[in-house]
Design a protein around this motif. Structure first.
Motif, PDB file in Angstrom:
ATOM      1  N   ALA A   4       0.850  -1.006  -0.024  1.00  0.00           N
ATOM      2  CA  ALA A   4       0.014  -0.084  -0.063  1.00  0.00           C
ATOM      3  C   ALA A   4       0.989   1.141   0.034  1.00  0.00           C
ATOM      4  O   ALA A   4       1.849   1.238   0.470  1.00  0.00           O
ATOM      5  N   VAL A   5       0.520   2.285  -0.681  1.00  0.00           N
ATOM      6  CA  VAL A   5       0.955   3.636  -0.760  1.00  0.00           C
ATOM      7  C   VAL A   5       0.164   4.720  -0.378  1.00  0.00           C
ATOM      8  O   VAL A   5      -0.957   4.566  -0.764  1.00  0.00           O
ATOM      9  N   ARG A   6       0.478   5.700   0.416  1.00  0.00           N
ATOM     10  CA  ARG A   6      -0.228   6.755   0.494  1.00  0.00           C
ATOM     11  C   ARG A   6       0.373   8.029   0.073  1.00  0.00           C
ATOM     12  O   ARG A   6       1.642   8.316   0.350  1.00  0.00           O
ATOM     13  N   ARG A   7      -0.329   8.799  -0.564  1.00  0.00           N
ATOM     14  CA  ARG A   7       0.143   9.882  -1.319  1.00  0.00           C
ATOM     15  C   ARG A   7       0.654  11.156  -0.577  1.00  0.00           C
ATOM     16  O   ARG A   7      -0.089  11.155   0.666  1.00  0.00           O
ATOM     17  N   ILE A   8       1.558  11.897  -0.651  1.00  0.00           N
ATOM     18  CA  ILE A   8       1.676  13.073  -0.077  1.00  0.00           C
ATOM     19  C   ILE A   8       1.224  14.053  -0.891  1.00  0.00           C
ATOM     20  O   ILE A   8       1.737  14.278  -1.965  1.00  0.00           O
ATOM     21  N   GLY A   9       0.149  14.882  -0.466  1.00  0.00           N
ATOM     22  CA  GLY A   9      -0.296  15.883  -1.211  1.00  0.00           C
ATOM     23  C   GLY A   9      -1.169  15.293  -2.444  1.00  0.00           C
ATOM     24  O   GLY A   9      -2.065  14.180  -2.145  1.00  0.00           O
ATOM     25  N   GLY A  10      -1.032  15.572  -3.572  1.00  0.00           N
ATOM     26  CA  GLY A  10      -1.950  15.284  -4.782  1.00  0.00           C
ATOM     27  C   GLY A  10      -1.223  14.953  -5.923  1.00  0.00           C
ATOM     28  O   GLY A  10      -0.172  15.123  -5.873  1.00  0.00           O
ATOM     29  N   GLY A  11      -1.964  14.328  -6.922  1.00  0.00           N
ATOM     30  CA  GLY A  11      -1.322  14.287  -8.198  1.00  0.00           C
ATOM     31  C   GLY A  11      -0.249  13.307  -8.146  1.00  0.00           C
ATOM     32  O   GLY A  11      -0.248  12.543  -7.503  1.00  0.00           O
ATOM     33  N   SER A  12       1.144  13.767  -8.594  1.00  0.00           N
ATOM     34  CA  SER A  12       2.277  13.295  -8.811  1.00  0.00           C
ATOM     35  C   SER A  12       3.490  13.455  -7.627  1.00  0.00           C
ATOM     36  O   SER A  12       4.303  13.090  -7.730  1.00  0.00           O
ATOM     37  N   GLU A  13       2.860  13.735  -6.625  1.00  0.00           N
ATOM     38  CA  GLU A  13       3.753  14.145  -5.625  1.00  0.00           C
ATOM     39  C   GLU A  13       4.247  12.965  -5.155  1.00  0.00           C
ATOM     40  O   GLU A  13       3.911  11.888  -5.059  1.00  0.00           O
ATOM     41  N   LEU A  60      13.031  16.830  -4.223  1.00  0.00           N
ATOM     42  CA  LEU A  60      11.752  16.387  -4.674  1.00  0.00           C
ATOM     43  C   LEU A  60      10.396  17.093  -4.416  1.00  0.00           C
ATOM     44  O   LEU A  60       9.765  16.976  -4.911  1.00  0.00           O
ATOM     45  N   GLU A  61      10.408  17.693  -3.142  1.00  0.00           N
ATOM     46  CA  GLU A  61       9.212  18.291  -2.681  1.00  0.00           C
ATOM     47  C   GLU A  61       9.108  19.744  -3.458  1.00  0.00           C
ATOM     48  O   GLU A  61       8.070  20.033  -3.669  1.00  0.00           O
ATOM     49  N   MET A  62      10.288  20.196  -4.377  1.00  0.00           N
ATOM     50  CA  MET A  62      10.209  21.438  -5.101  1.00  0.00           C
ATOM     51  C   MET A  62       9.409  21.080  -6.425  1.00  0.00           C
ATOM     52  O   MET A  62       9.018  21.943  -7.105  1.00  0.00           O
ATOM     53  N   ASP A  63       9.195  19.813  -6.776  1.00  0.00           N
ATOM     54  CA  ASP A  63       8.618  19.316  -7.926  1.00  0.00           C
ATOM     55  C   ASP A  63       7.138  19.624  -7.950  1.00  0.00           C
ATOM     56  O   ASP A  63       6.404  19.628  -6.795  1.00  0.00           O
ATOM     57  N   GLU A  64       6.455  20.132  -8.871  1.00  0.00           N
ATOM     58  CA  GLU A  64       5.179  20.402  -9.112  1.00  0.00           C
ATOM     59  C   GLU A  64       4.241  19.282  -9.443  1.00  0.00           C
ATOM     60  O   GLU A  64       3.895  18.070  -9.009  1.00  0.00           O
ATOM     61  N   GLU A  65       3.921  19.337 -10.738  1.00  0.00           N
ATOM     62  CA  GLU A  65       3.132  18.305 -11.447  1.00  0.00           C
ATOM     63  C   GLU A  65       3.873  16.941 -11.860  1.00  0.00           C
ATOM     64  O   GLU A  65       3.473  15.939 -12.022  1.00  0.00           O
ATOM     65  N   SER A  66       5.321  17.050 -12.128  1.00  0.00           N
ATOM     66  CA  SER A  66       6.068  16.055 -12.505  1.00  0.00           C
ATOM     67  C   SER A  66       7.515  16.336 -11.972  1.00  0.00           C
ATOM     68  O   SER A  66       7.675  17.101 -10.891  1.00  0.00           O
ATOM     69  N   HIS A  67       8.604  15.953 -12.521  1.00  0.00           N
ATOM     70  CA  HIS A  67       9.807  16.256 -11.955  1.00  0.00           C
ATOM     71  C   HIS A  67      10.504  16.995 -12.784  1.00  0.00           C
ATOM     72  O   HIS A  67      11.490  16.987 -13.042  1.00  0.00           O
ATOM     73  N   ASP A  68       9.746  18.089 -13.142  1.00  0.00           N
ATOM     74  CA  ASP A  68      10.335  19.118 -13.803  1.00  0.00           C
ATOM     75  C   ASP A  68      11.427  20.025 -13.372  1.00  0.00           C
ATOM     76  O   ASP A  68      12.362  20.568 -14.029  1.00  0.00           O
ATOM     77  N   PHE A  69      11.475  20.099 -11.900  1.00  0.00           N
ATOM     78  CA  PHE A  69      12.356  20.799 -11.069  1.00  0.00           C
ATOM     79  C   PHE A  69      13.777  19.668 -10.763  1.00  0.00           C
ATOM     80  O   PHE A  69      14.964  19.834 -11.306  1.00  0.00           O
ATOM     81  N   SER A  70      13.230  18.511 -10.098  1.00  0.00           N
ATOM     82  CA  SER A  70      14.331  17.678  -9.621  1.00  0.00           C
ATOM     83  C   SER A  70      15.442  16.897 -10.869  1.00  0.00           C
ATOM     84  O   SER A  70      16.466  16.607 -10.633  1.00  0.00           O
TER      85      SER A  70
END
Length: 176
Positions: A4-13, A60-70
Motif C-alpha cells: 500500500a502507498v499513501r500519497r503526500i499531497g495530490g497528483g504526482s507528488e 523532490l518536494e520542489m517538484d510540482e506536477e512532475s519531476h520538472d525541477f528535480s
C-alpha cells in the motif's frame, strides 16, 4: 508483492510506502490509497548509503506536477561530474594537487546540495589531499602519498557515481 502507498499531497507528488519515499513516476494513479509494484518501484531504501534521504526528499518536494525541477538537477549533476572527472584525470596526470583540491571542492558542493553522500565524501578526500592534508586534517607533506590517495578516491568516486546514476535513471524512469 504489492504494498500500500499513501500519497503526500495530490497528483504526482512523492508518496510514502511503509515509510519510504517512492518515485511518483512509478505509481499508479487511481485514488489516495494506491498500489505499487515493488519490483519496478525505486524507493529511498535502494539509495541507502549513496543519498541523504532528507536532503534529496527536499529537492523532490520542489517538484510540482512532475519531476520538472528535480530531474534536470540530477541529470545536469551527472553531466557535471563526468566533466569534472575528466579535468581531475588531467590534473592527476600533471600532479597538480591545487587543481585537484579545487575540483574536489567544487564537486563536493554540488553533490552535497543534492544529498549524494558517497560522492561528497570521496570529493572531500580529494580536496583534503590536494591541500596536503590527511583525512583527519593532519599535514601530509609527501606529494606521492597525496597523489596515491587522490587516485584511489577518484577511482572510487567514479564507481559510486555510476552506481548512483543507474539508480537515479531508474527512479526518474530514464532507463526505459
Amino acid at each position: 508483492m504489492r504494498s500500500a502507498v499513501r500519497r503526500i499531497g495530490g497528483g504526482s507528488e512523492p508518496a510514502l510506502a511503509h515509510g519510504q519515499l517512492v518515485a511518483p513516476a512509478r505509481m499508479a494513479s487511481s485514488n489516495e490509497d494506491e498500489e505499487y509494484d515493488s519490483d519496478t518501484t525505486v524507493t529511498m531504501r535502494e539509495f541507502e548509503d549513496h543519498v541523504d534521504v532528507n536532503t534529496f526528499s527536499q529537492i523532490l518536494e520542489m517538484d510540482e506536477e512532475s519531476h520538472d525541477f528535480s530531474m534536470p538537477l540530477v541529470v545536469n549533476f551527472f553531466e557535471q561530474a563526468d566533466e569534472t572527472f575528466e579535468k581531475m584525470d588531467l590534473a592527476l596526470e600533471a600532479s597538480d594537487l591545487g587543481e585537484l583540491s579545487r575540483l574536489g571542492h567544487f564537486l563536493k558542493g554540488s553533490s552535497a546540495t543534492l544529498g549524494f553522500t558517497k560522492i561528497k565524501d570521496s570529493c572531500q578526500i580529494i580536496q583534503q589531499y590536494g591541500h596536503h592534508l590527511n583525512v583527519d586534517g593532519s599535514p601530509e607533506a609527501d606529494d606521492s602519498v597525496c597523489l596515491k590517495r587522490i587516485t584511489e578516491a577518484l577511482k572510487a568516486v567514479k564507481v559510486d557515481k555510476e552506481e548512483l546514476k543507474k539508480k537515479m535513471d531508474k527512479f526518474f524512469r530514464l532507463d526505459e
